[in-house]
Structures are given as C-alpha cells and as structure tokens.
Design a protein around this motif. Structure first.
Motif, short mmCIF file in Angstrom:
data_model
loop_
_atom_site.label_atom_id
_atom_site.label_comp_id
_atom_site.label_asym_id
_atom_site.label_seq_id
_atom_site.Cartn_x
_atom_site.Cartn_y
_atom_site.Cartn_z
N ILE A 20 0.56 -1.47 0.18
CA ILE A 20 0.18 -0.57 -0.17
C ILE A 20 1.12 1.64 -0.31
O ILE A 20 0.44 2.37 -0.57
CB ILE A 20 -0.97 0.01 1.09
CG1 ILE A 20 -1.94 -1.00 1.07
CG2 ILE A 20 -1.30 1.31 1.56
CD1 ILE A 20 -2.93 -1.09 2.31
N ALA A 21 1.66 1.07 0.87
CA ALA A 21 2.55 2.67 0.94
C ALA A 21 3.83 2.89 -0.57
O ALA A 21 3.41 3.93 -0.91
CB ALA A 21 4.12 2.17 1.78
N ALA A 22 4.64 1.80 -1.07
CA ALA A 22 4.88 1.75 -2.46
C ALA A 22 3.48 2.62 -3.59
O ALA A 22 3.75 3.16 -4.32
CB ALA A 22 4.95 0.28 -3.18
N LEU A 23 2.12 2.17 -3.40
CA LEU A 23 1.02 1.97 -4.50
C LEU A 23 1.37 3.65 -4.44
O LEU A 23 1.10 4.69 -5.36
CB LEU A 23 -0.16 1.16 -4.33
CG LEU A 23 0.13 -0.34 -4.75
CD1 LEU A 23 -1.19 -0.47 -4.42
CD2 LEU A 23 0.13 0.09 -5.96
N VAL A 24 1.05 4.22 -2.56
CA VAL A 24 0.14 5.55 -2.62
C VAL A 24 0.58 6.71 -2.96
O VAL A 24 0.93 7.44 -3.46
CB VAL A 24 0.04 5.23 -1.24
CG1 VAL A 24 0.51 6.89 -0.34
CG2 VAL A 24 -0.69 4.96 -0.92
N VAL A 25 3.08 5.91 -2.91
CA VAL A 25 4.20 7.11 -3.30
C VAL A 25 4.02 7.28 -4.97
O VAL A 25 4.57 8.01 -5.71
CB VAL A 25 5.66 6.98 -2.26
CG1 VAL A 25 5.25 6.85 -1.00
CG2 VAL A 25 5.55 5.53 -3.33
N ALA A 75 3.71 8.05 -8.95
CA ALA A 75 2.62 9.41 -9.50
C ALA A 75 0.99 9.47 -9.45
O ALA A 75 0.79 10.90 -9.46
CB ALA A 75 3.41 9.91 -10.51
N SER A 76 0.65 8.14 -10.02
CA SER A 76 -0.90 8.28 -10.43
C SER A 76 -1.13 7.25 -9.50
O SER A 76 -1.51 6.02 -10.46
CB SER A 76 -1.40 8.44 -11.95
OG SER A 76 -0.64 6.87 -12.78
N PRO A 77 -1.43 6.40 -8.32
CA PRO A 77 -1.73 5.48 -7.67
C PRO A 77 -3.01 5.17 -8.33
O PRO A 77 -3.76 5.68 -8.00
CB PRO A 77 -2.07 5.90 -5.91
CG PRO A 77 -1.71 7.78 -6.41
CD PRO A 77 -1.30 8.04 -7.43
N ASN A 78 -3.28 4.08 -8.30
CA ASN A 78 -4.70 2.98 -8.57
C ASN A 78 -5.36 3.45 -7.59
O ASN A 78 -4.84 2.13 -6.68
CB ASN A 78 -4.17 1.48 -9.37
CG ASN A 78 -5.20 1.01 -9.81
OD1 ASN A 78 -6.48 1.79 -9.23
ND2 ASN A 78 -4.77 0.26 -10.55
N GLN A 79 -6.43 3.77 -7.20
CA GLN A 79 -6.87 4.00 -5.77
C GLN A 79 -7.73 2.93 -6.06
O GLN A 79 -7.90 1.57 -4.73
CB GLN A 79 -7.92 5.23 -5.91
CG GLN A 79 -7.51 6.69 -6.12
CD GLN A 79 -6.02 6.77 -4.56
OE1 GLN A 79 -7.03 6.17 -3.39
NE2 GLN A 79 -4.96 7.58 -5.31
#
Length: 65
Positions: free
Chosen positions: A24-29, A31-35
């Motif tokens: 989750i932390a990797a996805l949040v940072v 440029a355009s995270p997949n919500q």
C-alpha cells in the motif's frame, strides 16, 4: 486447531499483513496511484486483522469471572 497450528497461522497472517502495508505504501507514493487497487489491498488488510483477532482469541483461555 491446536496451539502450535494457531501460532503458525498467526505468524503467516501477520507477515501477510505487514507485506500489505508495504504494498500500500509503495502504491501511494506513485505518481498516479491506482485508488481501486489501494482500496482492495486495504480491505484485504482489514480482513487479515479480523482473522488475526479471531486466532488470538482462540489462544487466550476463557476465564469465568
């Protein structure tokens, strides 16, 4: 389940829970995270937390007050 099986399962679930934190932390940072993906991972993390709580309760003996 017996105590050794429960503790083994607990450890597995805790590792998976920590791995989801990292994912989750990797996805949040990004440029355009997949919500949508983040939401799915967070729901999985919550289910794991609930499973962990159930198994921990099985390890604690019932004490009649």
């Amino acid at each position: 389940m017996h105590d050794p099986e429960i503790t083994t399962q607990l450890e597995h679930l805790r590792v998976e829970h920590r791995d989801l934190d990292d994912a989750i932390a990797a996805l949040v940072v990004q440029a355009s995270p997949n919500q949508l993906q983040i939401a799915r991972l967070k729901r999985r993390k919550l289910r794991l937390r609930d499973e962990i709580a159930v198994l921990e309760d099985q390890l604690i003996p019932d004490i009649i007050a």
